[in-house]
Design an enzyme around this catalytic site. Structure first.
Site, PDB file in Angstrom:
ATOM      1  N   ARG A 112      47.039  37.645  45.696  1.00 30.75           N
ATOM      2  CA  ARG A 112      45.817  37.244  46.416  1.00 30.75           C
ATOM      3  C   ARG A 112      46.067  36.258  47.579  1.00 30.75           C
ATOM      4  O   ARG A 112      45.284  36.372  48.450  1.00 30.75           O
ATOM      5  CB  ARG A 112      45.205  36.151  45.285  1.00 30.75           C
ATOM      6  CG  ARG A 112      44.612  36.906  44.002  1.00 30.75           C
ATOM      7  CD  ARG A 112      43.977  37.999  44.363  1.00 30.75           C
ATOM      8  NE  ARG A 112      43.808  38.800  43.113  1.00 30.75           N
ATOM      9  CZ  ARG A 112      43.807  40.112  42.979  1.00 30.75           C
ATOM     10  NH1 ARG A 112      44.093  40.797  43.699  1.00 30.75           N
ATOM     11  NH2 ARG A 112      43.354  40.783  41.872  1.00 30.75           N
ATOM     12  N   ASP A 164      40.970  34.499  39.614  1.00 25.82           N
ATOM     13  CA  ASP A 164      41.072  35.182  41.124  1.00 25.82           C
ATOM     14  C   ASP A 164      40.134  34.605  41.862  1.00 25.82           C
ATOM     15  O   ASP A 164      40.364  34.316  43.143  1.00 25.82           O
ATOM     16  CB  ASP A 164      40.903  36.287  40.861  1.00 25.82           C
ATOM     17  CG  ASP A 164      42.343  37.087  40.536  1.00 25.82           C
ATOM     18  OD1 ASP A 164      43.497  36.341  40.687  1.00 25.82           O
ATOM     19  OD2 ASP A 164      42.541  38.198  40.428  1.00 25.82           O
ATOM     20  N   SER A 215      40.041  46.546  32.181  1.00 30.60           N
ATOM     21  CA  SER A 215      40.081  45.626  33.406  1.00 30.60           C
ATOM     22  C   SER A 215      41.504  45.859  33.726  1.00 30.60           C
ATOM     23  O   SER A 215      42.315  45.072  33.197  1.00 30.60           O
ATOM     24  CB  SER A 215      39.582  44.050  33.110  1.00 30.60           C
ATOM     25  OG  SER A 215      39.446  43.524  34.345  1.00 30.60           O
ATOM     26  N   ASP A 257      33.718  46.204  40.417  1.00 28.58           N
ATOM     27  CA  ASP A 257      33.064  44.951  40.858  1.00 28.58           C
ATOM     28  C   ASP A 257      32.753  45.360  42.303  1.00 28.58           C
ATOM     29  O   ASP A 257      31.514  44.951  42.717  1.00 28.58           O
ATOM     30  CB  ASP A 257      34.003  43.795  40.646  1.00 28.58           C
ATOM     31  CG  ASP A 257      34.254  43.348  39.222  1.00 28.58           C
ATOM     32  OD1 ASP A 257      33.239  43.797  38.395  1.00 28.58           O
ATOM     33  OD2 ASP A 257      35.261  42.766  38.954  1.00 28.58           O
TER      34      ASP A 257
END
Length: 411
Positions: free
Chosen positions: A100, A129, A181, A20
């Site tokens: 995160r 996320d 992923s 990404d």
């Protein structure tokens, strides 16, 4: 707040070097009037994934890259407080959710330092996320423009992304055939996508390369491994008698747990955005720590505190999973948890065997367990006749209710 694309001259990008974020750099150049891109990679223990990151970021169009080592902060300030709490979200040990907030916090700090006009991330519009990054950023920079390409671009799938990367000469470590992923840090590794999207498919645990942090239980040794973990106020500080910091503790337990098939979880979880998603998680060291801490608390916490703390742990897990780390309630719960840990000091011995974590002994100078009181043999500290009055008082509401029913012929 800057809203016009042409006004955005400098963007700080949350950069992992994965699929990404690799294609986001050229995409931003094409779609946001060629702004300066500053990549920021938060090292939370993803090891080999950081190799060649600087060269790749610059080659694909970034003007500079910050690679920030957040591993110890990640464990000390985010992971271990939740281990103390016993916070689990549907059995998930929150590996991605933990990572995160510290990454987003550092990105916000760098955006201020660089006087950036916007912050960009590569989270999809389906995942948790995106919310975790953006709410954490808002806690520090409430008015900054946040760019989320997955909510803007025409790419619809990971295959589209790979095609875009190939067309723009962006180097990738994955292929169309192997593009699970994944999210990796020192605490865990997650796997999603491909055959895992069908809950009927058994994960290919024994296929070479699927598991990265350990082996499947059937591939683990036939001989158990014993490990002793010492906690000081709920924080692990020693493994087998050797003092270690948080990074050493988790790294050591990852190795021991991985070798013994520990910490593999296959679940369909309820995402924040409303859908269900199937994931396979590897958390070998984390599984050991959660188990050991829980065992120690069984002798160090009184019943009322332990039971109430379990309720708090559930709420904390939901807050962490649902992007609410930097909130007053999370802060208050963590303060409560810290108070409960004043006497959670002692040593736990565990037996690791083919995916199982077995209690092999626990001791603490603050233990509330008294063998003299608990024994089934003769003792001199517990008068069993005292139970008569206790039962009569404790059972008084039941007695009164039963008499009322009899008096009124109620069944």
């Amino acid at each position: 707040m800057i809203n016009e694309k042409k006004e955005i001259k400098k963007v700080v990008l949350a950069y992992s070097g994965g699929l990404d974020t690799s294609i986001i750099i050229p995409w931003l150049k094409e779609n946001y009037n060629n702004p300066e891109i500053i990549a920021v990679s938060g090292n939370v223990g993803q090891a080999s994934e950081l190799e060649g990151l600087e060269e790749k970021a610059i080659k694909t169009g970034a003007s500079k890259i910050y690679i920030e080592d957040l591993t110890k902060e990640f464990l000390d300030d985010y992971v271990f407080p939740c281990v103390q709490a016993g916070a689990l979200y549907e059995d998930y040990m929150l590996g991605t959710a933990f990572a995160r907030p510290p990454i987003a916090k550092r990105i916000a700090e760098i955006a201020v330092k660089e006087n950036a006009d916007a912050i960009c991330h590569g989270c999809t519009g389906k995942g948790n996320d995106q919310v975790r990054f953006e709410l954490a950023i808002k806690a520090f920079l409430p008015d900054i423009k946040i760019i989320a390409p997955w909510r803007e671009w025409d790419l619809k799938s990971r295959e589209d992304e790979i095609n875009y990367a190939e067309a723009h000469n962006v180097p990738l470590k994955i292929s169309k055939e192997t593009n699970y992923s994944k999210d990796k840090n020192i605490w865990h590794l997650s796997h999603e996508g491909l055959d895992l999207e069908d809950p009927m498919n058994e994960p290919q645990y024994n296929k070479k390369g699927f598991l990265e942090m350990g082996v499947s239980p059937e591939m683990a040794p036939d001989k158990p491994t014993y490990v002793k973990i010492f906690f000081e106020k709920g924080i692990p500080t020693k493994i087998n008698g050797k003092e270690m910091d948080s990074v050493e503790v988790v790294s050591t337990l990852n190795k021991l747990g991985g070798e013994n098939g520990i910490g593999i979880l296959d679940i369909v979880e309820n995402r924040l955005v409303g859908m269900k998603c199937r994931g396979v998680y590897e958390t070998p060291g984390g599984a050991i720590l959660y188990k050991a801490h829980n065992i120690l608390e069984t002798i160090c916490l009184d019943k009322e505190t332990a039971h109430y703390k379990a309720l708090i742990a559930q709420k904390l897990a939901e807050l962490v999973y649902n992007a609410q780390w930097f909130t007053p309630l999370t802060e208050a719960i963590l303060s409560f948890v810290k108070t409960t840990q004043k006497t959670v000091t002692g040593e736990v011995t565990l037996k690791l065997y083919k995916g199982n974590i077995i209690n092999a002994g626990v001791c603490s100078e603050y233990s509330l367990y008294d063998p003299e009181i608990a024994t089934f043999d003769e003792d001199e500290v517990y008068n069993q006749k005292d139970a008569d009055g206790f039962i009569n008082l404790y059972g008084l509401p039941t007695t009164v209710y039963a008499k009322m029913k009899a008096k009124n012929n109620l069944k």
